[in-house]
Write an enzyme that holds these catalytic residues in place. Structure first.
Site, PDB file in Angstrom:
ATOM      1  N   LEU A 133      -0.610   2.182  -5.085  1.00 22.97           N
ATOM      2  CA  LEU A 133      -1.871   1.448  -4.966  1.00 22.97           C
ATOM      3  C   LEU A 133      -3.029   2.394  -4.677  1.00 22.97           C
ATOM      4  O   LEU A 133      -4.118   2.258  -5.244  1.00 22.97           O
ATOM      5  CB  LEU A 133      -1.758   0.383  -3.875  1.00 22.97           C
ATOM      6  CG  LEU A 133      -2.949  -0.555  -3.741  1.00 22.97           C
ATOM      7  CD1 LEU A 133      -3.205  -1.333  -5.032  1.00 22.97           C
ATOM      8  CD2 LEU A 133      -2.729  -1.533  -2.582  1.00 22.97           C
ATOM      9  N   TYR A 134      -2.789   3.349  -3.791  1.00 18.65           N
ATOM     10  CA  TYR A 134      -3.820   4.339  -3.484  1.00 18.65           C
ATOM     11  C   TYR A 134      -4.194   5.122  -4.738  1.00 18.65           C
ATOM     12  O   TYR A 134      -5.380   5.330  -5.033  1.00 18.65           O
ATOM     13  CB  TYR A 134      -3.312   5.279  -2.395  1.00 18.65           C
ATOM     14  CG  TYR A 134      -4.279   6.349  -1.972  1.00 18.65           C
ATOM     15  CD1 TYR A 134      -5.510   6.015  -1.408  1.00 18.65           C
ATOM     16  CD2 TYR A 134      -3.975   7.696  -2.129  1.00 18.65           C
ATOM     17  CE1 TYR A 134      -6.413   6.998  -1.008  1.00 18.65           C
ATOM     18  CE2 TYR A 134      -4.857   8.683  -1.731  1.00 18.65           C
ATOM     19  CZ  TYR A 134      -6.075   8.334  -1.175  1.00 18.65           C
ATOM     20  OH  TYR A 134      -6.956   9.309  -0.785  1.00 18.65           O
ATOM     21  N   HIS A 135      -3.182   5.556  -5.502  1.00 18.89           N
ATOM     22  CA  HIS A 135      -3.459   6.274  -6.746  1.00 18.89           C
ATOM     23  C   HIS A 135      -4.226   5.392  -7.728  1.00 18.89           C
ATOM     24  O   HIS A 135      -5.129   5.869  -8.430  1.00 18.89           O
ATOM     25  CB  HIS A 135      -2.154   6.743  -7.395  1.00 18.89           C
ATOM     26  CG  HIS A 135      -1.461   7.828  -6.650  1.00 18.89           C
ATOM     27  ND1 HIS A 135      -2.094   8.975  -6.235  1.00 18.89           N
ATOM     28  CD2 HIS A 135      -0.173   7.955  -6.243  1.00 18.89           C
ATOM     29  CE1 HIS A 135      -1.239   9.766  -5.615  1.00 18.89           C
ATOM     30  NE2 HIS A 135      -0.060   9.160  -5.603  1.00 18.89           N
ATOM     31  N   SER A 176      -6.397   3.170  -7.089  1.00 16.43           N
ATOM     32  CA  SER A 176      -7.810   3.130  -6.686  1.00 16.43           C
ATOM     33  C   SER A 176      -8.518   4.432  -7.017  1.00 16.43           C
ATOM     34  O   SER A 176      -9.674   4.432  -7.450  1.00 16.43           O
ATOM     35  CB  SER A 176      -7.927   2.821  -5.184  1.00 16.43           C
ATOM     36  OG  SER A 176      -7.493   3.904  -4.377  1.00 16.43           O
ATOM     37  N   LYS A 177      -7.841   5.559  -6.840  1.00 16.39           N
ATOM     38  CA  LYS A 177      -8.483   6.858  -7.065  1.00 16.39           C
ATOM     39  C   LYS A 177      -8.523   7.253  -8.535  1.00 16.39           C
ATOM     40  O   LYS A 177      -9.491   7.875  -8.985  1.00 16.39           O
ATOM     41  CB  LYS A 177      -7.780   7.938  -6.223  1.00 16.39           C
ATOM     42  CG  LYS A 177      -7.960   7.762  -4.723  1.00 16.39           C
ATOM     43  CD  LYS A 177      -9.432   7.766  -4.307  1.00 16.39           C
ATOM     44  CE  LYS A 177      -9.608   7.766  -2.796  1.00 16.39           C
ATOM     45  NZ  LYS A 177     -11.038   7.796  -2.386  1.00 16.39           N
TER      46      LYS A 177
END
Length: 278
Positions: free
Chosen positions: A147-149, A151-152
């Protein structure tokens, strides 16, 4: 000549370090925070050079209002830094709807709205610089950070495209890709982990959860040095599109790009074989 910077998330981490260094250099800073605690020392020392406003990046209307007010109160803003963000880690099966929405809203949708609000002002004043705090995770990935990836990688795609949209207006765009740094990022991420799904405990995700909960794990990256490079990059023309900071960031990005390029080249004949006759 002193510049004026608009920075989201100046309470801690890179945002706080950036605000402190800029103010010490005699620059003006407009900083946004979700909670005002922790800024009293900077406010007392720098007074009118440090403009602050409360802002939740999950509120598009508030973003528009705060950005417009900052330009109105300060007259000109030279650099807009999308810094605020956090890491939501864990197996995707263990993430809730709320965790998913808040991660994307904070790390991706919020910065998009900041840029939308700032661009008319930057165009009217004849230029400026947009800076996005990404991560090497905007080009490389680890299991347990899907999920973090998301977003980035979305953030980098957005800013990469915007860079070409606004270049003719004298507006430069730079994405910052730091590796692990000695900020509170890892500690915060450890407290926000998704549910511990039994099936993943013996996978790399289990190792990731252990690492995030290890108080002895200390990152190599020095936020002070990283911020100095970010600030100095504003003097570069043309604006560097990406800046990797940290040996781990360089290594991970280089490996990911090399693997993707090799895989693409292996498919060259297949790719061209699908072209029809004009």
């Amino acid at each position: 000549m002193a510049r004026t910077w608009f920075i989201t998330g100046v309470t801690s981490g890179f945002g706080r370090e950036m605000a402190a260094q800029l103010l010490a250099r005699g620059e003006r800073v407009a900083g946004t925070v979700r909670h005002s605690a922790g800024l009293a020392d900077l406010k007392a020392k720098y007074d009118t050079s440090f403009w602050t406003a409360q802002l939740d990046l999950n509120d598009p209307a508030a973003i528009m209002s705060v950005v417009n007010r900052a330009f109105r109160d300060l007259g000109r803003i030279d650099v807009v830094v999308n810094n605020a963000g956090y890491g939501q880690f864990g197996a995707v099966e263990g993430l809730t709807d709320v965790q998913i929405a808040r991660q994307i809203d904070t790390n991706l949708i919020g910065p998009i709205h900041v840029v939308r609000a700032a661009l008319p002002h930057l165009r009217r004043q004849g230029g400026g610089r947009l800076i996005a705090m990404s991560t090497y995770g905007g080009q490389a990935t680890h299991p347990g950070a899907s999920l973090y990836h998301a977003s980035k990688w979305g953030l980098e795609g957005f800013f990469d495209s915007v860079a070409a949209e606004v270049a003719s207006f004298g507006i430069g765009v730079t994405m910052i890709e730091p590796g692990a740094a000695r900020t509170g990022f890892r500690t915060t991420a450890g407290t926000l982990l998704g549910a511990d799904v039994d099936a993943y405990r013996s996978t790399p995700i289990g190792a990731m959860r252990t690492m995030l909960s290890d108080p002895a794990a200390v990152a190599k990256g020095d936020p002070r040095k990283m911020v100095q490079i970010i600030i100095d990059s504003v003097d570069e023309e043309p604006a560097p599109k990406r800046i990797a900071l940290g040996g781990d960031a360089y290594t991970m990005i280089e490996r990911a790009l090399a693997e993707r390029l090799a895989a693409l080249r292996a498919q060259k004949d297949i790719a061209f074989s699908t072209d029809g006759t004009p």
